[in-house]
Motif scaffolding. Structure first.
Motif, PDB file in Angstrom:
ATOM      1  N   UNK A 234      -7.401  21.760  32.526  1.00  0.00           N
ATOM      2  CA  UNK A 234      -8.824  22.101  32.558  1.00  0.00           C
ATOM      3  C   UNK A 234      -9.016  23.538  33.022  1.00  0.00           C
ATOM      4  N   UNK A 235      -8.255  23.954  34.035  1.00  0.00           N
ATOM      5  CA  UNK A 235      -8.348  25.325  34.538  1.00  0.00           C
ATOM      6  C   UNK A 235      -8.005  26.336  33.446  1.00  0.00           C
ATOM      7  N   UNK A 236      -6.909  26.082  32.709  1.00  0.00           N
ATOM      8  CA  UNK A 236      -6.487  27.023  31.677  1.00  0.00           C
ATOM      9  C   UNK A 236      -7.474  27.073  30.512  1.00  0.00           C
ATOM     10  N   UNK A 237      -8.053  25.928  30.143  1.00  0.00           N
ATOM     11  CA  UNK A 237      -8.986  25.932  29.020  1.00  0.00           C
ATOM     12  C   UNK A 237     -10.358  26.481  29.407  1.00  0.00           C
ATOM     13  N   UNK A 238     -10.813  26.162  30.632  1.00  0.00           N
ATOM     14  CA  UNK A 238     -12.166  26.567  31.038  1.00  0.00           C
ATOM     15  C   UNK A 238     -12.249  28.003  31.542  1.00  0.00           C
ATOM     16  N   UNK A 296      -5.658  34.011  43.543  1.00  0.00           N
ATOM     17  CA  UNK A 296      -5.584  34.479  42.152  1.00  0.00           C
ATOM     18  C   UNK A 296      -6.761  33.988  41.331  1.00  0.00           C
ATOM     19  N   UNK A 297      -7.158  32.722  41.545  1.00  0.00           N
ATOM     20  CA  UNK A 297      -8.310  32.191  40.819  1.00  0.00           C
ATOM     21  C   UNK A 297      -9.587  32.908  41.220  1.00  0.00           C
ATOM     22  N   UNK A 298      -9.730  33.215  42.514  1.00  0.00           N
ATOM     23  CA  UNK A 298     -10.929  33.916  42.972  1.00  0.00           C
ATOM     24  C   UNK A 298     -11.020  35.312  42.384  1.00  0.00           C
ATOM     25  N   UNK A 355     -11.077  12.248  40.960  1.00  0.00           N
ATOM     26  CA  UNK A 355     -12.548  12.218  41.017  1.00  0.00           C
ATOM     27  C   UNK A 355     -13.125  13.078  42.136  1.00  0.00           C
ATOM     28  N   UNK A 356     -12.487  13.081  43.317  1.00  0.00           N
ATOM     29  CA  UNK A 356     -13.016  13.879  44.427  1.00  0.00           C
ATOM     30  C   UNK A 356     -12.906  15.366  44.116  1.00  0.00           C
ATOM     31  N   UNK A 357     -11.761  15.775  43.597  1.00  0.00           N
ATOM     32  CA  UNK A 357     -11.591  17.199  43.306  1.00  0.00           C
ATOM     33  C   UNK A 357     -12.449  17.636  42.130  1.00  0.00           C
ATOM     34  N   UNK A 365     -16.259  25.386  42.595  1.00  0.00           N
ATOM     35  CA  UNK A 365     -15.387  26.183  41.745  1.00  0.00           C
ATOM     36  C   UNK A 365     -13.918  25.925  42.049  1.00  0.00           C
ATOM     37  N   UNK A 366     -13.053  26.499  41.221  1.00  0.00           N
ATOM     38  CA  UNK A 366     -11.625  26.254  41.355  1.00  0.00           C
ATOM     39  C   UNK A 366     -11.029  26.894  42.604  1.00  0.00           C
ATOM     40  N   UNK A 367     -11.354  28.147  42.884  1.00  0.00           N
ATOM     41  CA  UNK A 367     -10.696  28.864  43.977  1.00  0.00           C
ATOM     42  C   UNK A 367     -10.905  28.199  45.337  1.00  0.00           C
TER      43      UNK A 367
END
Length: 401
Positions: A234-238, A296-298, A355-357, A365-367
């Motif tokens: 999901x991270x790579x596609x989004x 890195x994500x941030x 589900x929680x994450x 957000x991811x970071x």
């Protein structure tokens, strides 16, 4: 069939059984894009992904007790066969709720594979067990690799074909377990015989905190593992613009490397004579890696991709070591139940993680979510009872320390 050939063939069948279980239980994350294409939200898809693990949690201790009573041939062939039949029926499930029930039931039946580590305790001597367990546990990332390489492509027309594929895997593994697996006869323990380290006893190994600390640390280490497993695609596609198919192939390669990481960790443990010191080092490396991933994500940096690949290997590599330690400390009479408790605690957090994450990622957000996850392996590193390891091994072998 000679005992040497028999034990390695049993190990191969055990790997096949775990590969089937892992492809289903952990590989459903690779169907998230397909679930979303069918109209489900990320949160709903996360719940479906967690359903097999919920089933595992509910059934694992019972499977472990059954393995202690009746042996693993009965447990593996029965559980795997039932899981395959339930997934065949799941292809005709109507609605999200009925599909969730089927996935949970299949998870409960397939959980028999996760309570089957007693075979390693019985067929392999202590100086080779960590590697043997690492080989067996490498089936988990190999199952993920198989899922990443096949399920996104099979799901191009919907989720029914992937479910049939998973059912066939289970039924093939059940057949192999019934034909090949034999439970070992108890033998006295020496460095040259594949016997349990502790004589059968009814005394509970849970009178001391050692096993509880290993269970707790192992459960916490599941959280970063399933964060990477579930949300990398999901991270790579989004955020990085990858296609689901391309990300799936990348993750298949990463999971194959993760399998090699488990073998390396097992070899490391057997050579050093320590199960838990490597676990602590791996936990610290995982926590630091999650912090780097969050940064890195941030920053929107492309460094996030190699860090994800690093974590896909490192985060899974301690599993075989902790299972080996649990089986040895519990002894042959308690190994099935102890491994059931071990895997139940791991899967309880594994079930909660997607589900929680998903909610956390949706809100923050991811970071920030990755940074939060980094705390768990660092706490696990402090819980691992490294200093008590030597005395625990001597106690299990009946040696006066």
């Amino acid at each position: 069939m000679g005992s040497e050939r028999r034990r390695w063939l049993i190990l191969v069948v055990g790997m096949l059984a775990m590969t089937a279980g892992s492809t289903f239980q952990y590989g459903l994350a690779y169907l998230i894009p397909a679930f979303r294409d069918e109209g489900l939200s990320l949160e709903q898809a996360g719940i479906l992904v967690a359903c097999p693990t919920v089933g595992v949690v509910l059934a694992l201790i019972a499977w472990g007790a059954a393995a202690d009573l009746w042996g693993e041939r009965v447990v593996l062939s029965t559980g795997l066969g039932l899981a395959g039949l339930v997934l065949v029926a799941a292809r005709w499930a109507h609605g999200t709720a009925s599909l969730a029930v089927c996935l949970a039931l299949a998870g409960a039946a397939g959980g028999s594979t996760l309570a089957s580590g007693r075979l390693i305790l019985g067929w392999f001597a202590r100086h080779e067990r960590a590697l043997a367990m690492g080989i067996r546990q490498s089936a988990q990332p190999m199952g993920l690799a198989l899922a990443a390489a096949t399920l996104p492509a099979l799901a191009a027309g919907g989720t029914r074909v992937p479910l049939l594929f998973l059912a066939v895997l289970f039924l093939a593994a059940a057949t192999a377990a019934f034909v090949v697996v034999r439970d070992p006869a108890p033998q006295s323990s020496t460095t040259d015989q594949p016997a349990p380290d502790r004589k059968p006893t009814s005394t509970s190994p849970y009178r001391t905190p050692r096993l509880w600390r290993i269970h707790a640390a192992s459960a916490l280490l599941v959280i970063p593992q399933f964060t990477v497993t579930t949300f990398t695609l999901v991270f790579l596609t989004d955020t990085r613009g990858w296609t689901a198919l391309g990300a799936g192939y990348l993750l298949a390669g990463a999971q194959a490397c993760g399998a090699l990481g488990r073998l390396g960790a097992g070899y490391w443990s057997d050579r050093t004579g320590s199960r838990l010191r490597p676990v602590r080092i791996i936990a610290i490396s995982t926590g630091v890696g999650m912090l780097v991933l969050a940064a890195s994500a941030a920053a929107g940096s492309s460094l996030a991709v190699p860090v994800l690949l690093f974590l896909a290997v490192v985060a899974v590599s301690s599993n075989g070591l902790s299972f080996t330690a649990v089986a040895e400390y519990a002894g042959s009479a308690w190994a099935g139940r102890a491994l059931g408790i071990q895997t139940t605690s791991q899967n309880a957090l594994a079930a909660a993680t997607p589900p929680v994450l998903a909610v956390t990622i949706g809100a923050a957000g991811f970071a920030p979510s990755f940074a939060l996850v980094a705390a768990f392996p660092l706490i696990a590193a402090m819980l691992v009872p490294v200093t008590a390891e030597r005395s625990a091994i001597m106690e299990a072998q009946g040696i006066d320390s």
